[in-house]
Design a protein around this motif. Structure first.
Motif, PDB file in Angstrom:
ATOM      1  N   ILE A 104       9.495 -10.316  -0.973  1.00 18.92           N
ATOM      2  CA  ILE A 104      10.092  -9.824   0.118  1.00 18.92           C
ATOM      3  C   ILE A 104      11.508  -9.574  -0.162  1.00 18.92           C
ATOM      4  O   ILE A 104      12.151 -10.461  -0.504  1.00 18.92           O
ATOM      5  N   GLY A 105      12.093  -8.536   0.399  1.00 18.51           N
ATOM      6  CA  GLY A 105      13.573  -8.217   0.256  1.00 18.51           C
ATOM      7  C   GLY A 105      13.948  -6.806   1.165  1.00 18.51           C
ATOM      8  O   GLY A 105      13.058  -6.278   1.831  1.00 18.51           O
ATOM      9  N   ASN A 106      15.122  -6.489   1.018  1.00 20.63           N
ATOM     10  CA  ASN A 106      15.670  -5.442   1.661  1.00 20.63           C
ATOM     11  C   ASN A 106      16.055  -4.527   0.875  1.00 20.63           C
ATOM     12  O   ASN A 106      16.650  -4.551  -0.214  1.00 20.63           O
ATOM     13  N   LEU A 107      15.633  -3.185   1.285  1.00 20.04           N
ATOM     14  CA  LEU A 107      15.994  -1.846   0.342  1.00 20.04           C
ATOM     15  C   LEU A 107      17.718  -1.523   0.358  1.00 20.04           C
ATOM     16  O   LEU A 107      18.204  -1.920   1.125  1.00 20.04           O
ATOM     17  N   ASP A 116      17.618   4.534   0.425  1.00 17.45           N
ATOM     18  CA  ASP A 116      16.490   5.109   0.909  1.00 17.45           C
ATOM     19  C   ASP A 116      15.459   5.340  -0.265  1.00 17.45           C
ATOM     20  O   ASP A 116      16.376   5.598  -1.289  1.00 17.45           O
ATOM     21  N   PRO A 117      14.273   5.309  -0.138  1.00 16.14           N
ATOM     22  CA  PRO A 117      13.453   5.618  -1.503  1.00 16.14           C
ATOM     23  C   PRO A 117      13.609   7.098  -1.741  1.00 16.14           C
ATOM     24  O   PRO A 117      14.130   8.005  -0.956  1.00 16.14           O
ATOM     25  N   ALA A 151      16.472  -5.820  -2.681  1.00 15.01           N
ATOM     26  CA  ALA A 151      17.658  -7.089  -2.883  1.00 15.01           C
ATOM     27  C   ALA A 151      16.585  -8.213  -2.540  1.00 15.01           C
ATOM     28  O   ALA A 151      16.309  -8.182  -1.348  1.00 15.01           O
ATOM     29  N   VAL A 152      16.429  -9.158  -3.548  1.00 18.94           N
ATOM     30  CA  VAL A 152      15.499 -10.244  -2.881  1.00 18.94           C
ATOM     31  C   VAL A 152      16.376 -11.613  -3.218  1.00 18.94           C
ATOM     32  O   VAL A 152      17.005 -11.827  -4.389  1.00 18.94           O
ATOM     33  N   ASN A 153      16.881 -12.350  -2.339  1.00 18.21           N
ATOM     34  CA  ASN A 153      17.690 -13.700  -2.308  1.00 18.21           C
ATOM     35  C   ASN A 153      16.782 -14.743  -2.995  1.00 18.21           C
ATOM     36  O   ASN A 153      15.557 -14.792  -3.092  1.00 18.21           O
ATOM     37  N   ARG A 212      13.711   2.641   4.864  1.00 19.90           N
ATOM     38  CA  ARG A 212      15.150   3.043   4.738  1.00 19.90           C
ATOM     39  C   ARG A 212      16.003   2.002   4.420  1.00 19.90           C
ATOM     40  O   ARG A 212      15.693   0.860   4.337  1.00 19.90           O
ATOM     41  N   LYS A 213      17.142   2.313   3.892  1.00 21.61           N
ATOM     42  CA  LYS A 213      18.306   1.674   3.483  1.00 21.61           C
ATOM     43  C   LYS A 213      18.244   0.338   4.263  1.00 21.61           C
ATOM     44  O   LYS A 213      18.363   0.468   5.667  1.00 21.61           O
TER      45      LYS A 213
END
Length: 141
Positions: A7-10, A13-14, A31-33, A65-66
């Motif tokens: 689980i992370g944030n982009l 954009d792909p 980005a995975v903490n 999206r980012k």
């Protein structure tokens, strides 16, 4: 067994491309903490490359999206290739088998849906407390 769940944030954009045979492939990084702080007390983040194929690639390119949070389920893959300088480059990435779009939903154009639009990837309780227009014909009982 080769199973990865993230689980992370982009981070951007792909990127959607197509193979010479017309198969869709989307690549993006999440980005995975890390769950614990390092010895200095600072939180660290891993940046993990993701690859999605076919219909999943199209969906990721349309809805992610980012900054958007996503849950990715897949398998770890390593591969290598020779770069332009003739040096062997090793790549480790996650091949996505399932992607859940988390957080607020966005349409393909980057706009949030209007409050009365159904958002299949957003908060199912966003309209909590507001009346729902359902006719008796819609009820299964």
């Amino acid at each position: 067994m080769n199973k990865v769940i993230l689980i992370g944030n982009l981070t951007k954009d792909p990127e959607l491309r197509y193979t010479p045979n017309g198969v869709a492939v989307a690549t993006f990084t999440v980005a995975v903490n890390r769950p614990r702080a390092n010895q200095s007390g600072e939180k660290e983040t891993d940046f993990i490359n993701i690859v999605a194929w076919q219909k999943l690639a199209d969906l990721c390119a349309s809805y992610l999206r980012k900054g958007r949070q996503a849950a990715i389920e897949g398998r770890m893959q390593t591969r290598s290739y020779d770069n332009k300088e003739g040096k062997k480059v090793f790549v480790t990435e996650v091949v996505a088998e399932n992607v859940q779009f988390l957080g607020g939903g966005q349409q393909a154009d980057g706009q949030k849906p209007a409050n009365n639009d159904f958002d299949p990837f957003g908060d199912p309780f966003a309209n909590a407390g507001k009346p729902i227009n359902i006719s008796d014909d819609d009820l299964p009982f």
